[in-house]
Write a protein that holds these residues in place. Structure first.
Motif, PDB file in Angstrom:
ATOM      1  N   LYS A   1       0.714  -1.212  -0.043  1.00 31.98           N
ATOM      2  CA  LYS A   1       0.151  -0.163  -0.175  1.00 31.98           C
ATOM      3  C   LYS A   1       0.876   1.191  -0.157  1.00 31.98           C
ATOM      4  O   LYS A   1       0.496   2.263  -0.626  1.00 31.98           O
ATOM      5  CB  LYS A   1      -1.072   0.081   1.140  1.00 31.98           C
ATOM      6  CG  LYS A   1      -0.225   0.066   2.426  1.00 31.98           C
ATOM      7  CD  LYS A   1      -1.564   0.069   3.689  1.00 31.98           C
ATOM      8  CE  LYS A   1      -0.703   0.316   4.991  1.00 31.98           C
ATOM      9  NZ  LYS A   1      -2.012   0.410   6.015  1.00 31.98           N
ATOM     10  N   TYR A   2       2.098   1.173   0.604  1.00 39.43           N
ATOM     11  CA  TYR A   2       2.833   2.363   0.814  1.00 39.43           C
ATOM     12  C   TYR A   2       3.643   2.558  -0.725  1.00 39.43           C
ATOM     13  O   TYR A   2       3.832   3.591  -1.319  1.00 39.43           O
ATOM     14  CB  TYR A   2       3.975   2.233   1.797  1.00 39.43           C
ATOM     15  CG  TYR A   2       3.377   2.280   3.018  1.00 39.43           C
ATOM     16  CD1 TYR A   2       2.804   3.408   3.656  1.00 39.43           C
ATOM     17  CD2 TYR A   2       3.256   1.102   3.913  1.00 39.43           C
ATOM     18  CE1 TYR A   2       2.132   3.262   4.726  1.00 39.43           C
ATOM     19  CE2 TYR A   2       2.837   0.987   5.110  1.00 39.43           C
ATOM     20  CZ  TYR A   2       2.235   2.232   5.700  1.00 39.43           C
ATOM     21  OH  TYR A   2       1.667   2.189   7.054  1.00 39.43           O
ATOM     22  N   ILE A   3       3.900   1.253  -1.218  1.00 41.41           N
ATOM     23  CA  ILE A   3       4.581   1.422  -2.664  1.00 41.41           C
ATOM     24  C   ILE A   3       3.685   1.993  -3.685  1.00 41.41           C
ATOM     25  O   ILE A   3       3.963   2.762  -4.609  1.00 41.41           O
ATOM     26  CB  ILE A   3       4.950  -0.190  -3.210  1.00 41.41           C
ATOM     27  CG1 ILE A   3       5.898  -0.512  -2.040  1.00 41.41           C
ATOM     28  CG2 ILE A   3       5.418  -0.064  -4.523  1.00 41.41           C
ATOM     29  CD1 ILE A   3       6.724  -2.037  -2.534  1.00 41.41           C
ATOM     30  N   THR A   4       2.185   1.854  -3.410  1.00 44.53           N
ATOM     31  CA  THR A   4       1.355   2.271  -4.380  1.00 44.53           C
ATOM     32  C   THR A   4       1.216   3.637  -4.303  1.00 44.53           C
ATOM     33  O   THR A   4       1.212   4.380  -5.309  1.00 44.53           O
ATOM     34  CB  THR A   4      -0.086   1.545  -3.999  1.00 44.53           C
ATOM     35  OG1 THR A   4      -0.084   0.107  -4.324  1.00 44.53           O
ATOM     36  CG2 THR A   4      -1.014   2.125  -5.092  1.00 44.53           C
ATOM     37  N   VAL A   5       1.341   4.150  -3.001  1.00 42.94           N
ATOM     38  CA  VAL A   5       1.279   5.735  -2.973  1.00 42.94           C
ATOM     39  C   VAL A   5       2.710   6.108  -3.568  1.00 42.94           C
ATOM     40  O   VAL A   5       2.413   7.385  -4.192  1.00 42.94           O
ATOM     41  CB  VAL A   5       1.151   5.974  -1.340  1.00 42.94           C
ATOM     42  CG1 VAL A   5       1.206   7.526  -1.267  1.00 42.94           C
ATOM     43  CG2 VAL A   5      -0.072   5.619  -0.955  1.00 42.94           C
ATOM     44  N   TRP A   6       3.841   5.639  -3.359  1.00 40.39           N
ATOM     45  CA  TRP A   6       5.022   6.137  -3.784  1.00 40.39           C
ATOM     46  C   TRP A   6       4.942   6.107  -5.429  1.00 40.39           C
ATOM     47  O   TRP A   6       5.357   7.137  -6.164  1.00 40.39           O
ATOM     48  CB  TRP A   6       6.180   5.065  -3.422  1.00 40.39           C
ATOM     49  CG  TRP A   6       7.468   5.388  -4.296  1.00 40.39           C
ATOM     50  CD1 TRP A   6       7.987   4.685  -5.254  1.00 40.39           C
ATOM     51  CD2 TRP A   6       8.318   6.509  -4.070  1.00 40.39           C
ATOM     52  NE1 TRP A   6       9.035   5.334  -5.769  1.00 40.39           N
ATOM     53  CE2 TRP A   6       9.315   6.272  -5.022  1.00 40.39           C
ATOM     54  CE3 TRP A   6       8.471   7.488  -3.048  1.00 40.39           C
ATOM     55  CZ2 TRP A   6      10.469   7.364  -5.140  1.00 40.39           C
ATOM     56  CZ3 TRP A   6       9.448   8.437  -3.200  1.00 40.39           C
ATOM     57  CH2 TRP A   6      10.626   8.385  -4.440  1.00 40.39           C
ATOM     58  N   ASP A   7       4.259   5.390  -6.036  1.00 38.79           N
ATOM     59  CA  ASP A   7       4.390   4.873  -7.496  1.00 38.79           C
ATOM     60  C   ASP A   7       3.485   6.193  -8.155  1.00 38.79           C
ATOM     61  O   ASP A   7       3.496   6.606  -9.370  1.00 38.79           O
ATOM     62  CB  ASP A   7       3.486   3.726  -7.759  1.00 38.79           C
ATOM     63  CG  ASP A   7       4.576   2.456  -7.655  1.00 38.79           C
ATOM     64  OD1 ASP A   7       5.780   2.813  -7.779  1.00 38.79           O
ATOM     65  OD2 ASP A   7       4.241   1.535  -7.693  1.00 38.79           O
ATOM     66  N   ASN A   8       2.638   6.744  -7.042  1.00 35.20           N
ATOM     67  CA  ASN A   8       1.550   8.023  -7.352  1.00 35.20           C
ATOM     68  C   ASN A   8       2.241   9.231  -7.198  1.00 35.20           C
ATOM     69  O   ASN A   8       1.417  10.140  -7.069  1.00 35.20           O
ATOM     70  CB  ASN A   8       0.325   7.704  -7.050  1.00 35.20           C
ATOM     71  CG  ASN A   8      -0.737   8.840  -7.656  1.00 35.20           C
ATOM     72  OD1 ASN A   8      -0.595   8.941  -8.800  1.00 35.20           O
ATOM     73  ND2 ASN A   8      -1.481   9.323  -6.671  1.00 35.20           N
ATOM     74  N   GLN A   9       3.428   9.319  -6.905  1.00 32.47           N
ATOM     75  CA  GLN A   9       4.415  10.421  -6.600  1.00 32.47           C
ATOM     76  C   GLN A   9       4.095  11.680  -7.261  1.00 32.47           C
ATOM     77  O   GLN A   9       4.165  12.478  -6.727  1.00 32.47           O
ATOM     78  CB  GLN A   9       5.691   9.972  -6.578  1.00 32.47           C
ATOM     79  CG  GLN A   9       6.497   9.937  -7.932  1.00 32.47           C
ATOM     80  CD  GLN A   9       7.789   9.360  -7.689  1.00 32.47           C
ATOM     81  OE1 GLN A   9       8.739   9.540  -8.238  1.00 32.47           O
ATOM     82  NE2 GLN A   9       7.921   7.946  -7.245  1.00 32.47           N
ATOM     83  N   MET A  10       4.177  11.491  -8.527  1.00 36.98           N
ATOM     84  CA  MET A  10       4.133  12.744  -9.474  1.00 36.98           C
ATOM     85  C   MET A  10       2.524  13.474  -9.109  1.00 36.98           C
ATOM     86  O   MET A  10       2.500  14.747  -9.233  1.00 36.98           O
ATOM     87  CB  MET A  10       4.111  12.419 -10.759  1.00 36.98           C
ATOM     88  CG  MET A  10       5.365  11.635 -11.308  1.00 36.98           C
ATOM     89  SD  MET A  10       6.819  12.849 -11.043  1.00 36.98           S
ATOM     90  CE  MET A  10       6.209  14.141 -12.227  1.00 36.98           C
ATOM     91  N   ALA A  11       1.493  12.804  -8.442  1.00 45.70           N
ATOM     92  CA  ALA A  11       0.406  13.546  -8.342  1.00 45.70           C
ATOM     93  C   ALA A  11       0.143  13.838  -6.957  1.00 45.70           C
ATOM     94  O   ALA A  11      -0.556  14.785  -6.595  1.00 45.70           O
ATOM     95  CB  ALA A  11      -0.859  12.371  -8.399  1.00 45.70           C
ATOM     96  N   ARG A  12       1.385  13.605  -6.007  1.00 42.11           N
ATOM     97  CA  ARG A  12       1.445  14.205  -4.635  1.00 42.11           C
ATOM     98  C   ARG A  12       2.483  15.589  -4.750  1.00 42.11           C
ATOM     99  O   ARG A  12       3.144  15.724  -3.454  1.00 42.11           O
ATOM    100  CB  ARG A  12       1.958  13.023  -3.853  1.00 42.11           C
ATOM    101  CG  ARG A  12       1.241  12.060  -3.968  1.00 42.11           C
ATOM    102  CD  ARG A  12       1.523  10.800  -3.062  1.00 42.11           C
ATOM    103  NE  ARG A  12       1.382  11.093  -1.810  1.00 42.11           N
ATOM    104  CZ  ARG A  12       0.291  11.090  -0.965  1.00 42.11           C
ATOM    105  NH1 ARG A  12      -0.840  10.737  -1.596  1.00 42.11           N
ATOM    106  NH2 ARG A  12       0.084  11.396   0.193  1.00 42.11           N
ATOM    107  N   ARG A  13       2.869  15.873  -5.921  1.00 43.08           N
ATOM    108  CA  ARG A  13       3.708  17.298  -5.962  1.00 43.08           C
ATOM    109  C   ARG A  13       2.887  18.212  -5.014  1.00 43.08           C
ATOM    110  O   ARG A  13       1.701  18.691  -5.328  1.00 43.08           O
ATOM    111  CB  ARG A  13       4.279  17.518  -7.231  1.00 43.08           C
ATOM    112  CG  ARG A  13       5.209  16.653  -7.806  1.00 43.08           C
ATOM    113  CD  ARG A  13       5.625  17.039  -9.257  1.00 43.08           C
ATOM    114  NE  ARG A  13       4.698  16.743 -10.190  1.00 43.08           N
ATOM    115  CZ  ARG A  13       4.759  17.559 -11.331  1.00 43.08           C
ATOM    116  NH1 ARG A  13       5.831  17.778 -11.881  1.00 43.08           N
ATOM    117  NH2 ARG A  13       3.634  17.151 -12.202  1.00 43.08           N
ATOM    118  N   LEU A  14       3.626  19.255  -4.739  1.00 41.69           N
ATOM    119  CA  LEU A  14       3.379  20.292  -3.787  1.00 41.69           C
ATOM    120  C   LEU A  14       3.046  21.452  -4.549  1.00 41.69           C
ATOM    121  O   LEU A  14       3.946  21.812  -5.682  1.00 41.69           O
ATOM    122  CB  LEU A  14       3.881  20.524  -2.446  1.00 41.69           C
ATOM    123  CG  LEU A  14       4.197  19.489  -1.610  1.00 41.69           C
ATOM    124  CD1 LEU A  14       5.233  19.976  -0.382  1.00 41.69           C
ATOM    125  CD2 LEU A  14       2.940  18.995  -0.889  1.00 41.69           C
TER     126      LEU A  14
END
Length: 238
Positions: A196-209
Motif C-alpha cells: 500500500k505504501y509502494i502504491t502511494v509512492w508510484d503515484n508520487q507525481m500526483a503528490r507534488r506540492l
C-alpha cells in the motif's frame, strides 16, 4: 606484461566482466561505507546485492529517497534513551546542520537555490545528475528502503527551496510499520508487505506540492496563528 598491469591496478586490458565486477565492488563500498552504513558493524547487508545484478538498471532506483528513509529511521531510533550509536548517511545530516545552523559553522543562512543564482561559478560545477528527479524534492509521500518506511513531508521544507510555506498537512501515521525490523522475517517479501505504501509512492507525481517561489518569505498572519496554536512559541522567546 598483461598480468603485471592487472596486478598493479591497471585497467587498460581489463575485460568487460572485470570492469563490471570492479564497478559492483565500488558501488557496494559506497552503499556500506557512505550511503547506508550500519552503526553496529562494517558489513553490507545482502539485501542490496540483487540491486547490483544489472548495472544498467541501477539508475532506475530512487537511491536518494532510500538513503533519506534510512537516515530518518536512525534518527528516530537514536532518540531512545538506551541508544548508544547511530547509523545512516550522517554526512547528509551534518551538511544540513552546518547549512541551517550558522552557529555550528561560519556559513550564510540562505535557501538552497540562492547560492546557485548568486554564484554562477558554483552552479557551473554542479553536475546535471544532481537535478535528476528533482521533482521529488517537494512531495508528500512515503520513502521506502526494504523494511523501512518513513513519510517524507515536503510541505514542511518549502522555505529551504525559496518557496512560501503554507500551513502543512497533518503528519501521516505509519503505525507499527515504523518499528519494523528484519529479525525473524526471512521469508518476508517487503514488496508485498509494504504494497500500500509502494502504491502511494508510484503515484508520487500526483503528490507534488504547490511551490510558489518568492523573495519575501515572511510567514503570513494565518500561518503565525496556526504555529502559535500547534508549535512551541517559547522557542521564539515567548
Amino acid at each position: 606484461m598483461e598480468e603485471e598491469e592487472r596486478e598493479g591496478g591497471g585497467t587498460v586490458n581489463a575485460t568487460e566482466v572485470e570492469l563490471m565486477c570492479t564497478a559492483r565492488a565500488y558501488i557496494m563500498h559506497i552503499i556500506g561505507g557512505v550511503l547506508m552504513p550500519n552503526a553496529n558493524n562494517n558489513r553490507v547487508h545482502l539485501q542490496y546485492l540483487p540491486l547490483l545484478a544489472d548495472l544498467h538498471n541501477v539508475r532506475s532506483y530512487s537511491w536518494g529517497s532510500a538513503v533519506l528513509a534510512m537516515l530518518n529511521c536512525e534518527l528516530c531510533r537514536t532518540t531512545k534513551p538506551v541508544a548508544v550509536d547511530i547509523g545512516g548517511y550522517l554526512l547528509l545530516l551534518q551538511s544540513w546542520a552546518f547549512y541551517w545552523m550558522p552557529f555550528l559553522a561560519s556559513v550564510s543562512h540562505q535557501p538552497y537555490v540562492c547560492p546557485l543564482i548568486n554564484r554562477p561559478e558554483i552552479a557551473a560545477i554542479i553536475p546535471s545528475s544532481a537535478y535528476v528527479d528533482s521533482q521529488l524534492w517537494c512531495i508528500n509521500a512515503p520513502i521506502i528502503n526494504f523494511n523501512v518506511v518513513e513519510w517524507y513531508h515536503g510541505d514542511r521544507v518549502l522555505r529551504q527551496f525559496s518557496c512560501i510555506k503554507y500551513i502543512p498537512n497533518p503528519p501521516m501515521q505509519v503505525g507499527k510499520v515504523h518499528s519494523f525490523n528484519k529479525r525473524g522475517k526471512h521469508g518476508s517479501h517487503w514488496g508485498v508487505v509494504h504494497q500500500k505504501y509502494i502504491t502511494v509512492w508510484d503515484n508520487q507525481m500526483a503528490r507534488r506540492l504547490q511551490m510558489d517561489m518568492s523573495s519575501y518569505l515572511q510567514p503570513s498572519l494565518k500561518y503565525i496563528q496556526w504555529y502559535s496554536s500547534m508549535g512551541k512559541p517559547y522557542l521564539l522567546g515567548g
